[in-house]
Write a protein that holds these residues in place. Sequence first.
Motif, mmCIF file in Angstrom:
data_model
loop_
_atom_site.group_PDB
_atom_site.id
_atom_site.type_symbol
_atom_site.label_atom_id
_atom_site.label_comp_id
_atom_site.label_asym_id
_atom_site.label_seq_id
_atom_site.Cartn_x
_atom_site.Cartn_y
_atom_site.Cartn_z
ATOM 1 N N GLY A 266 4.836 -10.781 -56.765
ATOM 2 C CA GLY A 266 5.058 -9.358 -56.581
ATOM 3 C C GLY A 266 4.498 -8.899 -55.246
ATOM 4 O O GLY A 266 3.940 -9.671 -54.476
ATOM 5 N N SER A 267 4.660 -7.637 -55.010
ATOM 6 C CA SER A 267 4.294 -7.104 -53.707
ATOM 7 C C SER A 267 2.805 -6.790 -53.597
ATOM 8 O O SER A 267 2.129 -6.561 -54.582
ATOM 9 N N LYS A 268 2.349 -6.805 -52.342
ATOM 10 C CA LYS A 268 0.968 -6.466 -52.021
ATOM 11 C C LYS A 268 0.986 -5.448 -50.896
ATOM 12 O O LYS A 268 1.956 -5.343 -50.153
ATOM 13 N N ARG A 269 -0.106 -4.723 -50.764
ATOM 14 C CA ARG A 269 -0.317 -3.846 -49.618
ATOM 15 C C ARG A 269 -1.144 -4.638 -48.614
ATOM 16 O O ARG A 269 -2.320 -4.907 -48.857
ATOM 17 N N ILE A 270 -0.522 -5.007 -47.506
ATOM 18 C CA ILE A 270 -1.163 -5.867 -46.516
ATOM 19 C C ILE A 270 -1.385 -5.088 -45.228
ATOM 20 O O ILE A 270 -0.433 -4.536 -44.655
ATOM 21 N N ALA A 271 -2.624 -5.040 -44.777
ATOM 22 C CA ALA A 271 -2.947 -4.420 -43.495
ATOM 23 C C ALA A 271 -2.830 -5.478 -42.410
ATOM 24 O O ALA A 271 -3.354 -6.579 -42.553
ATOM 25 N N LEU A 272 -2.124 -5.149 -41.353
ATOM 26 C CA LEU A 272 -1.996 -6.016 -40.187
ATOM 27 C C LEU A 272 -2.607 -5.261 -39.011
ATOM 28 O O LEU A 272 -2.078 -4.231 -38.595
ATOM 29 N N LEU A 273 -3.733 -5.739 -38.524
ATOM 30 C CA LEU A 273 -4.429 -5.082 -37.411
ATOM 31 C C LEU A 273 -4.723 -6.099 -36.327
ATOM 32 O O LEU A 273 -4.816 -7.294 -36.599
ATOM 33 N N GLY A 274 -4.922 -5.621 -35.117
ATOM 34 C CA GLY A 274 -5.283 -6.543 -34.052
ATOM 35 C C GLY A 274 -5.402 -5.892 -32.697
ATOM 36 O O GLY A 274 -5.213 -4.687 -32.532
ATOM 37 N N ILE B 128 -7.425 2.419 -43.506
ATOM 38 C CA ILE B 128 -6.401 1.397 -43.750
ATOM 39 C C ILE B 128 -6.922 0.368 -44.740
ATOM 40 O O ILE B 128 -6.233 0.001 -45.698
ATOM 41 N N ILE B 129 -8.151 -0.094 -44.540
ATOM 42 C CA ILE B 129 -8.752 -1.091 -45.434
ATOM 43 C C ILE B 129 -8.865 -0.544 -46.856
ATOM 44 O O ILE B 129 -8.624 -1.263 -47.833
ATOM 45 N N SER B 130 -9.200 0.730 -46.991
ATOM 46 C CA SER B 130 -9.350 1.304 -48.334
ATOM 47 C C SER B 130 -8.027 1.322 -49.091
ATOM 48 O O SER B 130 -8.010 1.330 -50.314
ATOM 49 N N ARG B 131 -6.919 1.303 -48.377
ATOM 50 C CA ARG B 131 -5.598 1.389 -49.000
ATOM 51 C C ARG B 131 -4.929 0.028 -49.212
ATOM 52 O O ARG B 131 -3.874 -0.039 -49.841
ATOM 53 N N CYS B 132 -5.482 -1.031 -48.649
ATOM 54 C CA CYS B 132 -4.800 -2.332 -48.719
ATOM 55 C C CYS B 132 -5.470 -3.266 -49.716
ATOM 56 O O CYS B 132 -6.578 -3.025 -50.170
ATOM 57 N N GLN B 133 -4.770 -4.350 -50.025
ATOM 58 C CA GLN B 133 -5.321 -5.414 -50.860
ATOM 59 C C GLN B 133 -5.734 -6.606 -50.020
ATOM 60 O O GLN B 133 -6.580 -7.397 -50.424
ATOM 61 N N GLN B 134 -5.116 -6.734 -48.851
ATOM 62 C CA GLN B 134 -5.341 -7.887 -47.985
ATOM 63 C C GLN B 134 -5.306 -7.427 -46.538
ATOM 64 O O GLN B 134 -4.551 -6.529 -46.187
#
Length: 167
Positions: A24-32, A129-135
């Motif tokens: 299933g889907s995840k909330r993934i943060a992509l930062l850099g 962003i981190i508070s809203r994501c799973q990964q």
Amino acid sequence: MSQSVDIPTLDTLTQELAAIQQTGSKRIALLGSRHVPITHQQLIEMMSYALVLSGNRIMTSGATGTNSAAIKGAMRADPNLVTVILPQSLERQPRESQEQLRQVIHLVENPENDHLSLGEASAICNREIISRCQQLICFAFHDSHTLLHTCQEAEEQRKLVTLFYFD
């Protein structure tokens, strides 16, 4: 002279195994980092595209470089599965980013941070962003202090963190 080696705890290993097995889907943060070679940007764009095609929701910020590449790939796959949280108002973003950001359906501005330095506003934004994501998937240099601190905060919140270094 011996080096210290971080040995994963059983809790961390259990968490990583659960994340790998999760369907299933995840909330993934992509930062850099903003300062990313074009070939790396293309790889980040492809990763973001593939993650969204797999049904995941991508969250990022609005900077050039890594975040812009993540937005581009995710928007190409499904604009409804992209959330961009800006550290400040849209008008405070680099001119080259504003056109792309205006196309984002789920865009969160933080004009209350316009009086802060970009570094301070980015740290606050990354926390949101981190508070809203799973990964968290992060692309950084060894001296990217704000990003590395964000990774540490995510780990403390028991988020799954994957950190790639450019150097």
